[in-house]
Each structure stands twice: as C-alpha cells, then as structure tokens.
Design a protein around this motif. Structure first.
Motif, mmCIF file in Angstrom:
data_model
loop_
_atom_site.group_PDB
_atom_site.id
_atom_site.type_symbol
_atom_site.label_atom_id
_atom_site.label_comp_id
_atom_site.label_asym_id
_atom_site.label_seq_id
_atom_site.Cartn_x
_atom_site.Cartn_y
_atom_site.Cartn_z
ATOM 1 N N ASN A 66 0.801 -1.229 0.000
ATOM 2 C CA ASN A 66 0.000 0.000 0.000
ATOM 3 C C ASN A 66 0.835 1.281 0.000
ATOM 4 N N ARG A 67 2.068 1.232 -0.419
ATOM 5 C CA ARG A 67 2.937 2.411 -0.386
ATOM 6 C C ARG A 67 2.653 3.354 -1.561
ATOM 7 N N ASP A 68 2.731 4.649 -1.277
ATOM 8 C CA ASP A 68 2.601 5.683 -2.305
ATOM 9 C C ASP A 68 4.010 6.147 -2.675
ATOM 10 N N THR A 69 4.726 5.313 -3.374
ATOM 11 C CA THR A 69 6.136 5.540 -3.665
ATOM 12 C C THR A 69 6.373 6.790 -4.507
ATOM 13 N N LEU A 70 5.478 7.101 -5.423
ATOM 14 C CA LEU A 70 5.658 8.281 -6.267
ATOM 15 C C LEU A 70 5.732 9.557 -5.430
ATOM 16 N N SER A 71 4.871 9.701 -4.438
ATOM 17 C CA SER A 71 4.916 10.878 -3.558
ATOM 18 C C SER A 71 6.226 10.949 -2.795
ATOM 19 N N VAL A 72 6.750 9.798 -2.400
ATOM 20 C CA VAL A 72 8.007 9.767 -1.650
ATOM 21 C C VAL A 72 9.179 10.147 -2.555
ATOM 22 N N VAL A 73 9.147 9.723 -3.817
ATOM 23 C CA VAL A 73 10.182 10.111 -4.780
ATOM 24 C C VAL A 73 10.205 11.637 -4.911
ATOM 25 N N GLU A 74 9.049 12.236 -5.027
ATOM 26 C CA GLU A 74 8.955 13.697 -5.129
ATOM 27 C C GLU A 74 9.431 14.370 -3.847
ATOM 28 N N ALA A 75 9.040 13.837 -2.691
ATOM 29 C CA ALA A 75 9.436 14.415 -1.402
ATOM 30 C C ALA A 75 10.951 14.342 -1.188
ATOM 31 N N ALA A 76 11.609 13.362 -1.796
ATOM 32 C CA ALA A 76 13.059 13.216 -1.658
ATOM 33 C C ALA A 76 13.824 14.224 -2.513
ATOM 34 N N GLY A 77 13.124 14.967 -3.362
ATOM 35 C CA GLY A 77 13.763 16.027 -4.131
ATOM 36 C C GLY A 77 13.992 15.746 -5.605
ATOM 37 N N PHE A 78 13.527 14.617 -6.100
ATOM 38 C CA PHE A 78 13.725 14.297 -7.510
ATOM 39 C C PHE A 78 12.811 15.148 -8.395
ATOM 40 N N HIS A 79 13.294 15.436 -9.620
ATOM 41 C CA HIS A 79 12.572 16.271 -10.574
ATOM 42 C C HIS A 79 12.486 15.575 -11.921
ATOM 43 N N SER A 80 11.843 16.240 -12.857
ATOM 44 C CA SER A 80 11.705 15.736 -14.228
ATOM 45 C C SER A 80 11.155 14.314 -14.223
ATOM 46 N N LEU A 81 10.127 14.128 -13.440
ATOM 47 C CA LEU A 81 9.539 12.796 -13.329
ATOM 48 C C LEU A 81 8.838 12.399 -14.622
ATOM 49 N N ARG A 82 9.056 11.162 -15.007
ATOM 50 C CA ARG A 82 8.267 10.541 -16.060
ATOM 51 C C ARG A 82 7.705 9.280 -15.445
ATOM 52 N N VAL A 83 6.403 9.150 -15.507
ATOM 53 C CA VAL A 83 5.743 8.011 -14.878
ATOM 54 C C VAL A 83 4.916 7.280 -15.928
ATOM 55 N N ARG A 84 5.134 6.002 -16.006
ATOM 56 C CA ARG A 84 4.320 5.154 -16.875
ATOM 57 C C ARG A 84 3.521 4.219 -15.979
ATOM 58 N N ARG A 85 2.213 4.302 -16.077
ATOM 59 C CA ARG A 85 1.329 3.497 -15.239
ATOM 60 C C ARG A 85 0.980 2.195 -15.961
ATOM 61 N N LEU A 86 1.204 1.098 -15.260
ATOM 62 C CA LEU A 86 0.896 -0.230 -15.793
ATOM 63 C C LEU A 86 -0.114 -0.897 -14.877
#
Length: 183
Positions: A149-169
């Motif tokens: 049940n983790r919301d990993t995408l929010s954590v990636v953003e909170a850690a300071g990463f930018h230029s996110l590209r997300v592909r949902r499968l």
C-alpha cells in the motif's frame, strides 16, 4: 511476463556508473549493457549469496564484474555523487523508511543522474487501496516486509527528484518511474 519485460526496460535505461538497490538474487544482471559499470546492493545475506552465484554464471564473459555490497537503501556506503544512475525494481515496498532510502539515493547520484524505478504501489481505487491496507500487516510477515500500500511516487517527489516521467501499468498498480537529481 509484463513485470519481467518492464524490469528489462528500466535496466536498459541505465548508463555510466550504475547502482542497483535491492538486487535480490541478481535477476536483472543479464539485462545490463556490457559497457555499464554496475554495483549491486542487497541487505539480505542469503539473497546476496545467490546474486554472487548468478553473477559468476551471467557475467563470466565480461571484463569488469559488478561489485556486490551488503547494504540497505537507507545507509549506502558510497561517496556523494558516485553514480550516474540508480536502478530499483520492486524494492521500495520493503525499505523500512522509504523517504530515508530515497534521500540516500539522491545523495549518491551525481547532479543530472537518473533514478530508474519499477514499483508496485497503492491502488488508485478506493476499494482496492482499502484491501491493500487491510492485508498489509499479514503480507509484511509473509513477503519479506513488503508493503503493498505504499505511495512511492509521492516519496520520490518528497526526496527532491525532478523531471519525473511516470508510466502506469496494470491500471496504476505498477509504476515505471524515471526521475533526475537536479542539483
């Protein structure tokens, strides 16, 4: 099969000096390009032993063999800016403190470096996410501390990463995430 092909795709994006987090038994080893310099990390000694065995079989023909280091994502024994890319496939569901792990990942990436993840995540549907929450306590015990049940995408953003590209499968249950360390 879709998971496997997606994992191959994420690994194929890695360039330069690469750190793989939570390498497990080394299933991704055959998919790194020959000119890539790879360091594998894994906190579990049993998995690490299997990864070393696979490494001897899969990389026997290559000049430079990957380093294999027992370490967890929250405590990486590398200098700041050591890697051009960090790869993780189905790893941050098991990291005890994913934000700490992603901040460490950010630290060891050089500016402009790539984060390449394949992660199963919290469902975008209320009923399924409710079920994920309900099974998490038991599932963690059965599946090596995996939190479905983790919301990993929010954590990636909170850690300071930018230029996110997300592909949902699989309707958003599985994400391919590519991101950059900007500074």
């Amino acid at each position: 099969m879709a998971f496997h092909l997606t994992g191959i795709y994420i690994v194929a994006l890695a360039k330069g000096r690469v750190l793989e987090l939570g390498a497990g038994t080394g299933l991704n080893l055959p998919y790194y390009y020959p000119h890539i310099s790879v360091v594998l990390t894994e906190p579990d000694s049993t998995m690490l032993s299997k990864a070393r065995s696979r490494l001897r079989r899969v990389w026997a023909y290559r000049q430079e063999s990957p380093a294999v280091v027992q370490a967890d994502a929250q405590h990486l024994p590398f200098r700041d800016g050591s890697f051009d890319a960090v790869v993780g496939t189905l790893v941050f569901c098991t990291v005890p403190d994913p934000l700490a792990g992603l901040k460490e990942t950010y630290r060891v990436l050089q500016p402009g470096g790539s984060l390449l993840l394949l992660e199963h995540v919290r469902a975008p549907w209320r009923l399924i996410s409710f079920l994920q929450d309900a099974i998490t306590p038991l599932w963690r015990r059965l599946a090596g501390e995996c939190h479905p049940n983790r919301d990993t995408l929010s954590v990636v953003e909170a850690a300071g990463f930018h230029s996110l590209r997300v592909r949902r499968l699989l309707g958003g249950l599985l994400l391919e995430i590519t991101a950059k360390r900007m500074t």
